[in-house]
Design an enzyme around this catalytic site. Structure first.
Site, PDB file in Angstrom:
ATOM      1  N   ASP A  93       0.909  -1.127  -0.065  1.00 16.15           N
ATOM      2  CA  ASP A  93       0.230  -0.115  -0.003  1.00 16.15           C
ATOM      3  C   ASP A  93       0.985   1.131   0.000  1.00 16.15           C
ATOM      4  O   ASP A  93       2.191   0.979  -0.047  1.00 16.15           O
ATOM      5  CB  ASP A  93      -0.782  -0.042   1.252  1.00 16.15           C
ATOM      6  CG  ASP A  93      -0.324  -0.011   2.590  1.00 16.15           C
ATOM      7  OD1 ASP A  93       1.072   0.145   2.681  1.00 16.15           O
ATOM      8  OD2 ASP A  93      -0.930   0.067   3.706  1.00 16.15           O
ATOM      9  N   SER A  94       0.220   2.275  -0.061  1.00 14.61           N
ATOM     10  CA  SER A  94       1.138   3.635  -0.352  1.00 14.61           C
ATOM     11  C   SER A  94       1.660   4.102   1.130  1.00 14.61           C
ATOM     12  O   SER A  94       2.445   5.011   1.461  1.00 14.61           O
ATOM     13  CB  SER A  94       0.380   4.793  -1.005  1.00 14.61           C
ATOM     14  OG  SER A  94      -0.691   5.281  -0.351  1.00 14.61           O
ATOM     15  N   ASP A 296      -7.994  -7.490  -0.070  1.00 14.80           N
ATOM     16  CA  ASP A 296      -6.904  -7.590   1.269  1.00 14.80           C
ATOM     17  C   ASP A 296      -7.858  -7.305   2.299  1.00 14.80           C
ATOM     18  O   ASP A 296      -8.780  -6.245   2.330  1.00 14.80           O
ATOM     19  CB  ASP A 296      -5.821  -6.712   1.133  1.00 14.80           C
ATOM     20  CG  ASP A 296      -5.872  -5.152   1.575  1.00 14.80           C
ATOM     21  OD1 ASP A 296      -6.592  -4.548   0.767  1.00 14.80           O
ATOM     22  OD2 ASP A 296      -5.841  -4.744   2.846  1.00 14.80           O
ATOM     23  N   CYS A 334     -14.283 -28.162   7.861  1.00 16.14           N
ATOM     24  CA  CYS A 334     -12.882 -27.713   7.575  1.00 16.14           C
ATOM     25  C   CYS A 334     -12.004 -28.907   7.473  1.00 16.14           C
ATOM     26  O   CYS A 334     -11.796 -29.480   8.266  1.00 16.14           O
ATOM     27  CB  CYS A 334     -12.552 -26.610   8.343  1.00 16.14           C
ATOM     28  SG  CYS A 334     -10.843 -25.846   7.825  1.00 16.14           S
ATOM     29  N   CYS A 336      -8.664 -28.117   7.210  1.00 19.33           N
ATOM     30  CA  CYS A 336      -7.436 -27.591   7.316  1.00 19.33           C
ATOM     31  C   CYS A 336      -6.260 -28.271   8.473  1.00 19.33           C
ATOM     32  O   CYS A 336      -7.072 -29.303   9.323  1.00 19.33           O
ATOM     33  CB  CYS A 336      -7.335 -26.038   7.765  1.00 19.33           C
ATOM     34  SG  CYS A 336      -7.487 -25.743   9.680  1.00 19.33           S
ATOM     35  N   CYS A 339      -8.008 -28.084  12.011  1.00 23.19           N
ATOM     36  CA  CYS A 339      -9.403 -28.864  12.258  1.00 23.19           C
ATOM     37  C   CYS A 339      -8.927 -30.327  12.144  1.00 23.19           C
ATOM     38  O   CYS A 339      -9.827 -30.931  12.678  1.00 23.19           O
ATOM     39  CB  CYS A 339     -10.172 -28.215  11.297  1.00 23.19           C
ATOM     40  SG  CYS A 339     -10.738 -26.583  11.598  1.00 23.19           S
ATOM     41  N   HIS A 365      -5.996 -21.341  10.673  1.00 25.12           N
ATOM     42  CA  HIS A 365      -7.575 -21.809  10.261  1.00 25.12           C
ATOM     43  C   HIS A 365      -8.342 -20.727   9.301  1.00 25.12           C
ATOM     44  O   HIS A 365      -8.994 -20.799   8.528  1.00 25.12           O
ATOM     45  CB  HIS A 365      -8.566 -22.182  11.460  1.00 25.12           C
ATOM     46  CG  HIS A 365      -9.790 -22.477  11.168  1.00 25.12           C
ATOM     47  ND1 HIS A 365     -10.306 -23.237  10.428  1.00 25.12           N
ATOM     48  CD2 HIS A 365     -10.720 -21.375  11.249  1.00 25.12           C
ATOM     49  CE1 HIS A 365     -11.636 -23.222  10.089  1.00 25.12           C
ATOM     50  NE2 HIS A 365     -11.914 -22.026  10.410  1.00 25.12           N
TER      51      HIS A 365
HETATM   52 ZN   LIG Z   1      -9.755 -25.376   9.915  1.00 25.59          ZN
END
Ligand SMILES: [Zn+2]
Length: 397
Positions: A93-94, A296, A334, A336, A339, A365
């Protein structure tokens, strides 16, 4: 041409699209979510974990890196990619947004922004030229123009003034970007003038970014006439992509969506559109439907550190006593690493006793949830099922 953007699939009934953004440090599949690496780190997550999560581009904050360690240190260490061990794309970013959000510490003038460091109170000046210089020194793949972002609600006069100032600063940034980019090349490879030949002679292309891009930013708050005026002025300068600034600053969500849709429609099809600082997983899906390619937001990482977790069933405050004996995963749906391995009971315990693993696991997560949502968005657009996917996300738990 610094970057190349190609649209590879479009949704038939919304403005959603899948694209490939080619940058000096690799390809980013869009719609993309960029985790925020404030001071050269996504808090609590290693760069290797970011790769495992499928992160393709990070956002780094110019303001923080300018103050510490200083952009000259980063430049001497071979640029931000090498400094932080991240050989993939980086957008900076600036610094303007952060300077202006330092309540009472910033002052906007025609020339730029005066601000006091939140660390030691020292006085600094950020001009459009300086914002470009710092971002080039950091080695950004994509740099942003310095813009004036106005709080919500704002008067028509304040919004109009910010639109006009942003346009003047955009012109100065573009000029500085072209001049300073050329000067950087000459400094490092004396005697060599041709841009192409300089790129080929860099011994290690990761040490700095040879061919970065500069994005313009459209301002105008929730005033659609001013959004149009801003878009026209910024588009006339022809940037390589366009940010939508000044949203998610306190306006009602319906207005965020309306302004994003209106503004995205003013921007050229063949350039990437970046909605700055937005938002929740549902916001991302809704704004993809309105033609946005890049996002973002600090929400997944900041919320994680506070024990707030995004799941397929909605948000969950893991510190609550009700999870003390819950043997389930943060999100049963999930897949991931967190999890698969840890229970709600254990993660709650880590938060309660203040263990640093708590924030690390929750951050991992949450980022997985965001990136997985974007993967599903891209797949749905390509398979022609985006409408169903969006309805499921909207319906929610
Ligand atoms: Zn997860």
């Amino acid at each position: 041409m610094a970057i190349k953007f190609e649209v590879v699939a479009k949704d038939a009934s919304t403005r959603a699209r899948v694209g490939r953004l080619h940058t000096p440090h690799g390809v980013v599949e869009t719609p993309a979510f960029m985790p925020v690496g404030t001071a050269g780190t996504v808090k609590g997550i290693t760069q290797g974990q970011l790769e495992a999560l499928g992160v393709q581009m990070l956002l780094a904050n110019t303001y923080h890196l300018y103050l510490r360690p200083g952009h000259e240190v980063v430049r001497e260490m071979g640029g931000l990619h090498r400094f932080m061990g991240w050989p993939h794309p980086i957008l900076t970013d600036s610094g303007g947004y952060q300077v202006m959000s330092l309540k009472g510490l910033g002052r906007v003038t025609e020339d730029g922004v005066w601000f006091r460091s939140h660390l030691d109170g020292s006085s600094h000046f950020l001009s459009p030229e300086r914002a470009v210089e710092i971002q080039l020194a950091l080695g950004a793949d994509i740099a942003m123009i310095l813009d004036e972002c106005v709080e919500y609600p704002a008067s028509h006069e304040a919004l109009k003034r910010a639109v006009k100032l942003t346009s003047r600063w955009a012109g100065r940034c573009k000029k500085a970007f072209e001049e300073q980019g050329a000067r950087d090349q000459e400094k490092e490879e004396p005697g060599v003038r041709s841009h192409e030949s300089v790129v080929r002679q860099i011994p290690n292309p990761e040490s700095r970014t040879p061919n970065p891009a500069l994005f313009g930013i459209v301002q105008g708050g929730t005033d659609l006439d001013l959004r149009r005026e801003s878009a026209e002025e910024i588009l006339a300068m022809s940037f390589e992509g366009y940010g939508l600034g000044g949203l998610s600053v306190g306006e009602p969500k319906a207005e965020t969506y309306d302004v994003a849709e209106f503004t995205a429609a003013l921007l050229p099809e063949e350039k990437p559109r970046y909605l700055m600082g937005v938002g929740t997983p549902q916001d991302l899906v809704e704004c993809v439907a309105r033609g946005i390619d890049m996002f973002d937001c600090v929400l997944p990482t900041r919320n994680a550190r506070n024990g707030c977790v995004f799941t397929s069933q909605g948000k969950l405050v893991i510190k609550n006593a009700r999870y003390a004996r819950d043997g389930g995963a943060l999100d049963p749906a999930c897949t991931c690493m967190v999890c698969q391995r840890y229970t709600r009971s254990y993660i709650r315990h880590l938060f309660v006793v203040g263990e640093m693993l708590a924030g690390i696991l929750a951050t991992y997560h949450n980022l997985y949830f965001y990136l997985d949502t974007m993967r599903k968005v891209r797949q749905a657009i390509e398979f022609g099922t985006f409408g169903d996917f969006r309805a499921r996300v909207r319906g929610g738990p």
